[in-house]
Design a protein around this motif. Structure first.
Motif, mmCIF file in Angstrom:
data_model
loop_
_atom_site.group_PDB
_atom_site.id
_atom_site.type_symbol
_atom_site.label_atom_id
_atom_site.label_comp_id
_atom_site.label_asym_id
_atom_site.label_seq_id
_atom_site.Cartn_x
_atom_site.Cartn_y
_atom_site.Cartn_z
ATOM 1 N N ARG A 53 0.871 -1.171 0.000
ATOM 2 C CA ARG A 53 0.000 0.000 0.000
ATOM 3 C C ARG A 53 0.910 1.223 0.000
ATOM 4 N N VAL A 54 0.765 2.049 -1.017
ATOM 5 C CA VAL A 54 1.642 3.205 -1.141
ATOM 6 C C VAL A 54 0.801 4.471 -1.047
ATOM 7 N N ASP A 55 1.089 5.295 -0.036
ATOM 8 C CA ASP A 55 0.376 6.567 0.113
ATOM 9 C C ASP A 55 1.324 7.695 -0.219
ATOM 10 N N ILE A 56 0.852 8.599 -1.037
ATOM 11 C CA ILE A 56 1.717 9.719 -1.381
ATOM 12 C C ILE A 56 1.124 11.026 -0.891
ATOM 13 N N GLY A 57 2.007 11.996 -0.716
ATOM 14 C CA GLY A 57 1.593 13.304 -0.220
ATOM 15 C C GLY A 57 1.351 14.245 -1.370
ATOM 16 N N GLY A 58 2.063 15.343 -1.359
ATOM 17 C CA GLY A 58 1.773 16.374 -2.348
ATOM 18 C C GLY A 58 0.630 17.213 -1.829
ATOM 19 N N ASP A 59 0.297 18.282 -2.555
ATOM 20 C CA ASP A 59 -0.740 19.168 -2.034
ATOM 21 C C ASP A 59 -1.890 19.360 -3.000
ATOM 22 N N ASP A 60 -1.847 18.690 -4.133
ATOM 23 C CA ASP A 60 -2.862 18.984 -5.136
ATOM 24 C C ASP A 60 -3.331 17.698 -5.804
ATOM 25 N N LEU A 61 -4.629 17.519 -5.868
ATOM 26 C CA LEU A 61 -5.187 16.350 -6.550
ATOM 27 C C LEU A 61 -4.971 16.404 -8.053
ATOM 28 N N ARG A 62 -4.648 17.581 -8.549
ATOM 29 C CA ARG A 62 -4.492 17.712 -9.991
ATOM 30 C C ARG A 62 -3.081 17.397 -10.456
ATOM 31 N N ASN A 63 -2.157 17.155 -9.515
ATOM 32 C CA ASN A 63 -0.824 16.705 -9.909
ATOM 33 C C ASN A 63 -0.826 15.194 -9.984
ATOM 34 N N PHE A 64 -0.168 14.653 -11.016
ATOM 35 C CA PHE A 64 -0.156 13.214 -11.187
ATOM 36 C C PHE A 64 1.257 12.668 -11.045
ATOM 37 N N TYR A 65 1.340 11.519 -10.419
ATOM 38 C CA TYR A 65 2.632 10.932 -10.091
ATOM 39 C C TYR A 65 2.759 9.533 -10.656
ATOM 40 N N PHE A 125 7.902 9.817 -9.187
ATOM 41 C CA PHE A 125 8.149 10.976 -10.055
ATOM 42 C C PHE A 125 6.865 11.767 -10.210
ATOM 43 N N GLN A 126 7.014 13.072 -10.442
ATOM 44 C CA GLN A 126 5.834 13.866 -10.763
ATOM 45 C C GLN A 126 5.708 13.962 -12.280
ATOM 46 N N GLN A 127 4.517 13.690 -12.789
ATOM 47 C CA GLN A 127 4.306 13.757 -14.232
ATOM 48 C C GLN A 127 4.010 15.184 -14.653
ATOM 49 N N LEU A 128 4.279 15.452 -15.924
ATOM 50 C CA LEU A 128 3.948 16.772 -16.447
ATOM 51 C C LEU A 128 2.447 16.933 -16.571
ATOM 52 N N GLY A 129 1.780 15.850 -16.915
ATOM 53 C CA GLY A 129 0.332 15.913 -17.076
ATOM 54 C C GLY A 129 -0.238 14.524 -17.020
ATOM 55 N N ARG A 130 -1.526 14.421 -17.145
ATOM 56 C CA ARG A 130 -2.182 13.124 -17.073
ATOM 57 C C ARG A 130 -1.981 12.372 -18.377
ATOM 58 N N ASP A 146 16.883 6.886 -17.915
ATOM 59 C CA ASP A 146 16.480 7.124 -19.306
ATOM 60 C C ASP A 146 14.969 7.248 -19.417
ATOM 61 N N PHE A 147 14.259 6.432 -18.656
ATOM 62 C CA PHE A 147 12.807 6.477 -18.692
ATOM 63 C C PHE A 147 12.308 7.845 -18.250
ATOM 64 N N ALA A 148 12.915 8.370 -17.180
ATOM 65 C CA ALA A 148 12.501 9.677 -16.679
ATOM 66 C C ALA A 148 12.780 10.761 -17.706
ATOM 67 N N MET A 149 13.911 10.624 -18.403
ATOM 68 C CA MET A 149 14.225 11.620 -19.419
ATOM 69 C C MET A 149 13.248 11.527 -20.587
ATOM 70 N N LEU A 150 12.905 10.287 -20.947
ATOM 71 C CA LEU A 150 12.018 10.074 -22.094
ATOM 72 C C LEU A 150 10.652 10.697 -21.881
ATOM 73 N N TYR A 151 10.120 10.578 -20.671
ATOM 74 C CA TYR A 151 8.778 11.069 -20.416
ATOM 75 C C TYR A 151 8.758 12.354 -19.614
ATOM 76 N N ASN A 152 9.886 13.057 -19.592
ATOM 77 C CA ASN A 152 9.967 14.354 -18.920
ATOM 78 C C ASN A 152 9.520 14.297 -17.466
ATOM 79 N N LEU A 153 10.022 13.292 -16.765
ATOM 80 C CA LEU A 153 9.632 13.172 -15.364
ATOM 81 C C LEU A 153 10.559 13.961 -14.447
ATOM 82 N N GLY A 154 11.719 14.338 -14.961
ATOM 83 C CA GLY A 154 12.659 15.106 -14.147
ATOM 84 C C GLY A 154 13.295 14.262 -13.057
ATOM 85 N N LEU A 155 13.673 14.918 -12.000
ATOM 86 C CA LEU A 155 14.291 14.207 -10.881
ATOM 87 C C LEU A 155 13.200 13.578 -10.010
#
Lengths: 172, 230
Positions: A53-65, A125-130, A146-155
Protein backbone atom coordinates in the motif's frame (compact mmCIF):
# COMPACT_ATOMS: atom_id res chain seq x y z
CA UNK A 1 20.09 22.17 13.86
CA UNK A 2 20.80 18.52 14.55
CA UNK A 3 23.52 16.20 13.33
CA UNK A 4 22.72 14.82 9.91
CA UNK A 5 24.05 11.39 8.94
CA UNK A 6 24.36 10.51 5.31
CA UNK A 7 21.24 9.55 3.44
CA UNK A 8 20.72 5.75 3.41
CA UNK A 9 19.85 5.96 -0.27
CA UNK A 10 23.31 7.30 -1.00
CA UNK A 11 25.14 4.95 1.36
CA UNK A 12 23.36 2.00 -0.17
CA UNK A 13 24.45 3.28 -3.59
CA UNK A 14 20.89 3.64 -4.85
CA UNK A 15 21.79 7.24 -5.54
CA UNK A 16 24.57 6.68 -7.98
CA UNK A 17 23.62 3.40 -9.58
CA UNK A 18 19.91 3.96 -10.12
CA UNK A 19 19.03 7.55 -9.32
CA UNK A 20 20.60 10.98 -9.38
CA UNK A 21 20.75 13.06 -6.20
CA UNK A 22 17.42 14.70 -5.54
CA UNK A 23 15.47 16.57 -2.87
CA UNK A 24 12.49 14.94 -1.24
CA UNK A 25 9.47 17.10 -1.84
CA UNK A 26 6.56 14.67 -1.53
CA UNK A 27 5.63 12.47 1.43
CA UNK A 28 5.87 8.79 0.63
CA UNK A 29 4.79 5.75 2.64
CA UNK A 30 5.18 2.18 1.47
CA UNK A 31 3.56 -0.47 3.63
CA UNK A 32 3.52 -4.24 3.25
CA UNK A 33 0.78 -5.62 5.54
CA UNK A 34 1.05 -2.57 7.77
CA UNK A 35 4.79 -3.00 8.06
CA UNK A 36 6.38 0.23 6.93
CA UNK A 37 9.36 0.11 4.59
CA UNK A 38 12.28 2.23 5.76
CA UNK A 39 15.34 2.62 3.53
CA UNK A 40 17.79 -0.17 4.04
CA UNK A 41 15.58 -2.51 6.01
CA UNK A 42 15.48 -6.17 5.12
CA UNK A 43 12.31 -7.99 4.18
CA UNK A 44 11.61 -11.58 3.27
CA UNK A 45 10.17 -12.51 -0.12
CA UNK A 46 7.15 -13.97 1.65
CA UNK A 47 6.46 -10.57 3.20
CA UNK A 48 6.59 -8.77 -0.14
CA UNK A 49 4.71 -11.27 -2.26
CA UNK A 50 1.79 -8.93 -2.85
CA UNK A 51 1.84 -5.28 -3.84
CA UNK A 52 2.24 -2.85 -0.96
CA UNK A 53 0.00 0.00 0.00
CA UNK A 54 1.64 3.21 -1.14
CA UNK A 55 0.38 6.57 0.11
CA UNK A 56 1.72 9.72 -1.38
CA UNK A 57 1.59 13.30 -0.22
CA UNK A 58 1.77 16.37 -2.35
CA UNK A 59 -0.74 19.17 -2.03
CA UNK A 60 -2.86 18.98 -5.14
CA UNK A 61 -5.19 16.35 -6.55
CA UNK A 62 -4.49 17.71 -9.99
CA UNK A 63 -0.82 16.70 -9.91
CA UNK A 64 -0.16 13.21 -11.19
CA UNK A 65 2.63 10.93 -10.09
CA UNK A 66 4.32 7.80 -11.38
CA UNK A 67 5.59 5.05 -9.10
CA UNK A 68 8.32 2.70 -10.31
CA UNK A 69 9.71 -0.34 -8.51
CA UNK A 70 12.99 -1.78 -9.80
CA UNK A 71 15.62 -4.30 -8.81
CA UNK A 72 19.07 -3.00 -9.77
CA UNK A 73 20.77 -6.21 -8.66
CA UNK A 74 19.15 -8.64 -11.06
CA UNK A 75 20.06 -11.47 -11.44
CA UNK A 76 22.87 -11.20 -8.92
CA UNK A 77 24.55 -8.22 -7.25
CA UNK A 78 27.94 -9.52 -8.37
CA UNK A 79 26.84 -9.64 -11.97
CA UNK A 80 23.85 -7.33 -12.54
CA UNK A 81 23.47 -8.09 -16.23
CA UNK A 82 19.71 -7.46 -16.15
CA UNK A 83 19.98 -4.18 -14.27
CA UNK A 84 17.37 -2.90 -13.65
CA UNK A 85 14.48 -5.33 -13.50
CA UNK A 86 11.10 -3.61 -13.53
CA UNK A 87 8.77 -5.08 -10.92
CA UNK A 88 5.92 -2.58 -10.86
CA UNK A 89 4.75 0.63 -12.48
CA UNK A 90 1.73 2.73 -11.56
CA UNK A 91 1.02 5.98 -13.39
CA UNK A 92 -1.48 8.82 -13.07
CA UNK A 93 -1.61 8.68 -9.29
CA UNK A 94 -3.38 11.84 -8.10
CA UNK A 95 -1.63 13.80 -5.38
CA UNK A 96 -2.54 13.08 -1.73
CA UNK A 97 -3.96 9.68 -2.69
CA UNK A 98 -2.53 6.20 -3.10
CA UNK A 99 -1.61 3.73 -5.82
CA UNK A 100 -5.10 2.27 -5.84
CA UNK A 101 -6.20 5.49 -7.54
CA UNK A 102 -3.66 5.20 -10.35
CA UNK A 103 -3.17 3.07 -13.44
CA UNK A 104 -1.19 -0.13 -12.91
CA UNK A 105 0.53 -0.22 -16.30
CA UNK A 106 3.09 -2.86 -15.28
CA UNK A 107 1.65 -5.49 -13.01
CA UNK A 108 3.31 -6.11 -9.65
CA UNK A 109 5.76 -8.98 -9.89
CA UNK A 110 6.67 -10.60 -6.63
CA UNK A 111 10.39 -10.19 -5.81
CA UNK A 112 12.13 -13.56 -5.87
CA UNK A 113 15.86 -12.94 -5.46
CA UNK A 114 17.79 -16.05 -6.34
CA UNK A 115 21.43 -15.09 -5.81
CA UNK A 116 22.78 -12.66 -3.27
CA UNK A 117 21.07 -9.82 -1.47
CA UNK A 118 19.11 -7.55 -3.78
CA UNK A 119 17.95 -3.99 -3.34
CA UNK A 120 14.39 -3.17 -4.37
CA UNK A 121 13.84 0.51 -5.02
CA UNK A 122 10.58 2.46 -5.08
CA UNK A 123 10.83 5.77 -6.91
CA UNK A 124 8.17 8.45 -7.22
CA UNK A 125 8.15 10.98 -10.06
CA UNK A 126 5.83 13.87 -10.76
CA UNK A 127 4.31 13.76 -14.23
CA UNK A 128 3.95 16.77 -16.45
CA UNK A 129 0.33 15.91 -17.08
CA UNK A 130 -2.18 13.12 -17.07
CA UNK A 131 -1.65 10.19 -19.45
CA UNK A 132 1.81 11.25 -20.47
CA UNK A 133 3.70 8.15 -19.32
CA UNK A 134 3.66 4.81 -21.10
CA UNK A 135 5.17 1.50 -19.98
CA UNK A 136 8.10 -0.18 -21.69
CA UNK A 137 7.74 -3.48 -23.52
CA UNK A 138 10.27 -5.42 -21.44
CA UNK A 139 10.90 -5.68 -17.74
CA UNK A 140 14.60 -6.41 -17.82
CA UNK A 141 17.41 -3.96 -18.59
CA UNK A 142 15.15 -1.10 -17.65
CA UNK A 143 16.83 2.23 -17.00
CA UNK A 144 15.03 4.56 -14.61
CA UNK A 145 17.17 7.54 -15.60
CA UNK A 146 16.48 7.12 -19.31
CA UNK A 147 12.81 6.48 -18.69
CA UNK A 148 12.50 9.68 -16.68
CA UNK A 149 14.22 11.62 -19.42
CA UNK A 150 12.02 10.07 -22.09
CA UNK A 151 8.78 11.07 -20.42
CA UNK A 152 9.97 14.35 -18.92
CA UNK A 153 9.63 13.17 -15.36
CA UNK A 154 12.66 15.11 -14.15
CA UNK A 155 14.29 14.21 -10.88
CA UNK A 156 12.55 11.91 -8.40
CA UNK A 157 10.40 13.51 -5.71
CA UNK A 158 10.72 10.59 -3.28
CA UNK A 159 12.36 7.19 -3.01
CA UNK A 160 12.78 4.33 -0.59
CA UNK A 161 14.41 0.92 -0.84
CA UNK A 162 14.62 -2.39 1.01
CA UNK A 163 16.87 -5.44 0.84
CA UNK A 164 15.72 -8.99 0.24
CA UNK A 165 17.38 -12.33 -0.22
CA UNK A 166 16.27 -15.81 -1.01
CA UNK A 167 14.29 -17.41 1.72
CA UNK A 168 15.47 -20.84 2.84
CA UNK A 169 12.91 -23.32 1.55
CA UNK A 170 12.75 -25.62 4.57
CA UNK A 171 12.01 -23.81 7.76
CA UNK A 172 12.33 -26.09 10.77
CA UNK B 1 72.94 53.71 -28.67
CA UNK B 2 70.38 52.74 -31.19
CA UNK B 3 68.38 49.63 -30.41
CA UNK B 4 69.32 46.45 -32.28
CA UNK B 5 67.22 45.69 -35.33
CA UNK B 6 65.42 42.41 -35.16
CA UNK B 7 66.94 40.30 -37.94
CA UNK B 8 64.20 37.72 -37.82
CA UNK B 9 60.91 39.35 -38.70
CA UNK B 10 58.70 36.28 -38.47
CA UNK B 11 58.91 34.90 -34.98
CA UNK B 12 56.64 32.02 -33.96
CA UNK B 13 53.93 32.72 -31.47
CA UNK B 14 55.02 30.55 -28.56
CA UNK B 15 56.27 32.19 -25.43
CA UNK B 16 59.80 30.74 -25.47
CA UNK B 17 60.81 32.68 -28.52
CA UNK B 18 58.97 35.78 -27.33
CA UNK B 19 61.04 35.80 -24.17
CA UNK B 20 64.12 35.33 -26.31
CA UNK B 21 63.08 38.33 -28.40
CA UNK B 22 62.74 40.37 -25.24
CA UNK B 23 66.17 39.30 -24.10
CA UNK B 24 67.48 40.43 -27.50
CA UNK B 25 66.19 43.91 -26.80
CA UNK B 26 67.97 43.98 -23.49
CA UNK B 27 71.34 43.23 -25.11
CA UNK B 28 73.13 46.53 -25.63
CA UNK B 29 75.82 45.51 -28.15
CA UNK B 30 74.50 45.70 -31.71
CA UNK B 31 77.17 43.42 -33.13
CA UNK B 32 76.13 40.39 -31.17
CA UNK B 33 72.53 40.39 -32.26
CA UNK B 34 73.03 38.20 -35.28
CA UNK B 35 74.86 35.54 -33.33
CA UNK B 36 72.35 35.65 -30.56
CA UNK B 37 69.50 35.18 -32.97
CA UNK B 38 71.04 32.09 -34.57
CA UNK B 39 71.83 30.56 -31.20
CA UNK B 40 68.27 31.11 -30.06
CA UNK B 41 66.77 29.63 -33.16
CA UNK B 42 68.84 26.50 -32.92
CA UNK B 43 67.82 25.91 -29.37
CA UNK B 44 64.14 26.66 -29.90
CA UNK B 45 61.58 23.87 -30.23
CA UNK B 46 61.78 21.40 -33.06
CA UNK B 47 58.29 21.86 -34.43
CA UNK B 48 58.48 25.38 -35.86
CA UNK B 49 59.69 26.01 -39.39
CA UNK B 50 59.59 29.76 -39.93
CA UNK B 51 63.33 30.23 -39.49
CA UNK B 52 65.52 30.75 -42.55
CA UNK B 53 66.27 27.61 -44.51
CA UNK B 54 70.05 27.81 -44.27
CA UNK B 55 69.96 27.65 -40.53
CA UNK B 56 67.20 25.10 -40.36
CA UNK B 57 68.95 22.13 -42.02
CA UNK B 58 71.38 21.19 -39.22
CA UNK B 59 68.61 21.98 -36.82
CA UNK B 60 66.13 19.66 -38.51
CA UNK B 61 68.55 16.75 -38.57
CA UNK B 62 68.97 17.20 -34.85
CA UNK B 63 65.24 17.05 -34.47
CA UNK B 64 64.82 13.87 -36.50
CA UNK B 65 67.68 12.15 -34.68
CA UNK B 66 66.07 12.89 -31.38
CA UNK B 67 62.70 11.48 -32.34
CA UNK B 68 64.26 8.37 -33.88
CA UNK B 69 66.02 7.65 -30.63
CA UNK B 70 62.78 7.99 -28.80
CA UNK B 71 61.15 5.54 -31.14
CA UNK B 72 63.92 3.00 -30.89
CA UNK B 73 63.75 3.03 -27.14
CA UNK B 74 60.02 2.67 -27.41
CA UNK B 75 60.29 -0.37 -29.66
CA UNK B 76 60.45 -3.53 -27.65
CA UNK B 77 58.96 -6.97 -27.74
CA UNK B 78 55.54 -5.86 -26.57
CA UNK B 79 54.99 -3.31 -29.30
CA UNK B 80 56.14 -5.80 -31.91
CA UNK B 81 53.61 -8.26 -30.53
CA UNK B 82 50.90 -5.67 -30.78
CA UNK B 83 51.27 -5.48 -34.55
CA UNK B 84 51.28 -9.16 -35.34
CA UNK B 85 51.33 -9.56 -39.11
CA UNK B 86 49.40 -6.75 -40.67
CA UNK B 87 51.17 -6.73 -44.02
CA UNK B 88 54.60 -6.18 -42.56
CA UNK B 89 55.83 -3.76 -39.99
CA UNK B 90 57.51 -0.68 -41.43
CA UNK B 91 59.45 1.96 -39.61
CA UNK B 92 56.79 4.44 -40.57
CA UNK B 93 54.23 2.56 -38.53
CA UNK B 94 56.32 2.97 -35.44
CA UNK B 95 57.23 6.55 -36.38
CA UNK B 96 53.68 7.79 -36.25
CA UNK B 97 52.68 5.65 -33.36
CA UNK B 98 52.56 7.01 -29.85
CA UNK B 99 55.27 5.62 -27.60
CA UNK B 100 53.73 2.85 -25.56
CA UNK B 101 53.34 3.41 -21.84
CA UNK B 102 55.84 1.71 -19.58
CA UNK B 103 53.20 -0.49 -17.99
CA UNK B 104 52.80 -2.42 -21.24
CA UNK B 105 56.34 -3.73 -21.08
CA UNK B 106 55.06 -6.70 -19.15
CA UNK B 107 51.81 -7.64 -20.90
CA UNK B 108 51.01 -10.62 -18.70
CA UNK B 109 51.17 -8.68 -15.50
CA UNK B 110 49.44 -5.70 -17.05
CA UNK B 111 46.36 -7.76 -17.82
CA UNK B 112 45.49 -8.24 -14.21
CA UNK B 113 45.60 -4.78 -12.63
CA UNK B 114 43.27 -3.04 -15.14
CA UNK B 115 40.34 -5.49 -14.94
CA UNK B 116 40.04 -5.26 -11.15
CA UNK B 117 40.04 -1.48 -11.42
CA UNK B 118 37.19 -1.49 -13.89
CA UNK B 119 35.27 -4.12 -12.01
CA UNK B 120 35.65 -2.30 -8.72
CA UNK B 121 34.53 1.03 -10.13
CA UNK B 122 30.80 0.26 -10.13
CA UNK B 123 30.99 -0.17 -6.39
CA UNK B 124 30.96 2.91 -4.27
CA UNK B 125 33.84 5.30 -4.72
CA UNK B 126 34.45 6.26 -1.08
CA UNK B 127 34.87 2.64 -0.23
CA UNK B 128 37.42 2.11 -2.94
CA UNK B 129 40.16 3.50 -0.73
CA UNK B 130 39.17 1.28 2.15
CA UNK B 131 39.15 -1.72 -0.17
CA UNK B 132 42.66 -0.92 -1.38
CA UNK B 133 44.08 -0.44 2.09
CA UNK B 134 42.32 -3.50 3.43
CA UNK B 135 43.61 -5.48 0.48
CA UNK B 136 47.21 -4.69 1.34
CA UNK B 137 46.71 -5.92 4.87
CA UNK B 138 44.97 -9.09 3.81
CA UNK B 139 46.93 -10.03 0.73
CA UNK B 140 50.08 -10.83 2.66
CA UNK B 141 48.70 -13.67 4.79
CA UNK B 142 46.64 -14.93 1.84
CA UNK B 143 49.62 -15.44 -0.44
CA UNK B 144 50.72 -18.35 1.72
CA UNK B 145 47.59 -20.33 0.98
CA UNK B 146 47.41 -19.53 -2.72
CA UNK B 147 50.47 -21.39 -4.01
CA UNK B 148 49.11 -24.65 -2.59
CA UNK B 149 46.00 -24.32 -4.74
CA UNK B 150 47.84 -23.31 -7.88
CA UNK B 151 50.28 -26.20 -8.11
CA UNK B 152 47.51 -28.78 -8.20
CA UNK B 153 45.78 -27.30 -11.30
CA UNK B 154 46.79 -25.41 -14.44
CA UNK B 155 48.71 -22.35 -13.36
CA UNK B 156 47.11 -19.44 -15.24
CA UNK B 157 43.47 -20.53 -15.39
CA UNK B 158 42.87 -21.28 -11.71
CA UNK B 159 44.84 -18.19 -10.72
CA UNK B 160 42.34 -16.08 -12.64
CA UNK B 161 39.43 -17.89 -11.06
CA UNK B 162 40.82 -17.42 -7.60
CA UNK B 163 41.53 -13.80 -8.36
CA UNK B 164 38.04 -13.29 -9.73
CA UNK B 165 36.58 -14.91 -6.63
CA UNK B 166 38.66 -12.60 -4.47
CA UNK B 167 37.37 -9.56 -6.31
CA UNK B 168 33.79 -10.72 -6.00
CA UNK B 169 34.25 -11.41 -2.34
CA UNK B 170 35.72 -7.99 -1.82
CA UNK B 171 32.81 -6.38 -3.62
CA UNK B 172 30.20 -8.26 -1.66
CA UNK B 173 32.00 -7.37 1.55
CA UNK B 174 31.87 -3.72 0.52
CA UNK B 175 28.19 -4.02 -0.28
CA UNK B 176 27.55 -5.67 3.04
CA UNK B 177 29.30 -2.83 4.86
CA UNK B 178 27.29 -0.31 2.84
CA UNK B 179 24.07 -2.10 3.75
CA UNK B 180 24.93 -2.10 7.41
CA UNK B 181 25.89 1.55 7.34
CA UNK B 182 22.74 2.52 5.44
CA UNK B 183 20.56 0.71 7.97
CA UNK B 184 22.34 2.37 10.86
CA UNK B 185 21.95 5.78 9.25
CA UNK B 186 18.27 5.17 8.69
CA UNK B 187 17.80 4.23 12.34
CA UNK B 188 19.72 7.29 13.50
CA UNK B 189 17.64 9.58 11.30
CA UNK B 190 14.46 7.97 12.57
CA UNK B 191 15.52 8.41 16.17
CA UNK B 192 16.32 12.06 15.59
CA UNK B 193 13.03 12.65 13.90
CA UNK B 194 11.10 10.98 16.70
CA UNK B 195 12.95 12.89 19.41
CA UNK B 196 12.15 16.17 17.68
CA UNK B 197 8.51 15.20 17.31
CA UNK B 198 8.43 14.18 20.93
CA UNK B 199 9.81 17.53 22.01
CA UNK B 200 7.30 19.40 19.89
CA UNK B 201 4.42 17.41 21.29
CA UNK B 202 5.56 18.02 24.85
CA UNK B 203 5.61 21.76 24.21
CA UNK B 204 2.16 21.57 22.72
CA UNK B 205 0.91 19.61 25.67
CA UNK B 206 2.29 22.21 28.06
CA UNK B 207 0.55 24.94 26.16
CA UNK B 208 -2.73 23.11 26.25
CA UNK B 209 -2.36 22.41 29.98
CA UNK B 210 -1.53 26.01 30.85
CA UNK B 211 -4.51 27.41 28.91
CA UNK B 212 -7.04 24.82 30.07
CA UNK B 213 -7.45 25.37 33.87
CA UNK B 214 -9.66 28.43 33.30
CA UNK B 215 -11.90 26.38 31.09
CA UNK B 216 -12.35 23.22 33.16
CA UNK B 217 -13.23 24.31 36.69
CA UNK B 218 -16.59 22.66 36.75
CA UNK B 219 -15.26 19.26 36.02
CA UNK B 220 -12.41 19.42 38.51
CA UNK B 221 -14.04 20.95 41.60
CA UNK B 222 -16.67 19.20 43.60
CA UNK B 223 -20.11 20.73 43.74
CA UNK B 224 -23.07 19.73 45.75
CA UNK B 225 -25.84 18.01 43.93
CA UNK B 226 -29.15 16.77 45.11
CA UNK B 227 -28.99 13.03 45.45
CA UNK B 228 -31.33 12.14 48.24
CA UNK B 229 -34.61 10.62 47.13
CA UNK B 230 -36.70 12.80 49.44
Amino acid sequence: MSRYSMDPLAVGRVIGEVLDPFIRTVAFRVRYNNREVTSGCELRPSQVANSPRVDIGGDDLRNFYTLIMVDPDAPSPNDPSLREYLHWMVTDIPGTTSTSFGQEVVKYESPLPHLGIHRFVFVLFQQLGRQTVYPPSLRHNFCTRDFAMLYNLGLPVAAVYFNAQREPSNRG
Amino acid sequence: MEPPILSVTKLPAHSASLSMALSMWSQSSAGDTNQISTGMLLSSSTSHSSSSSARSSPHDILATRKSLEEIWTGINLSSLQRHPFRGGLSLQDLFFEEPPPSSRCCPAAALRPPPPATVLNPSSAPEFHSIESADRKRSIPRLKTQPLKRTSENGGDSGDRVHKRMIQNRESAARSRARKQAYTNQLENEVERLLEENAKLRIQLEKVCSVAPAGLPKMQTLSRTLTAPF
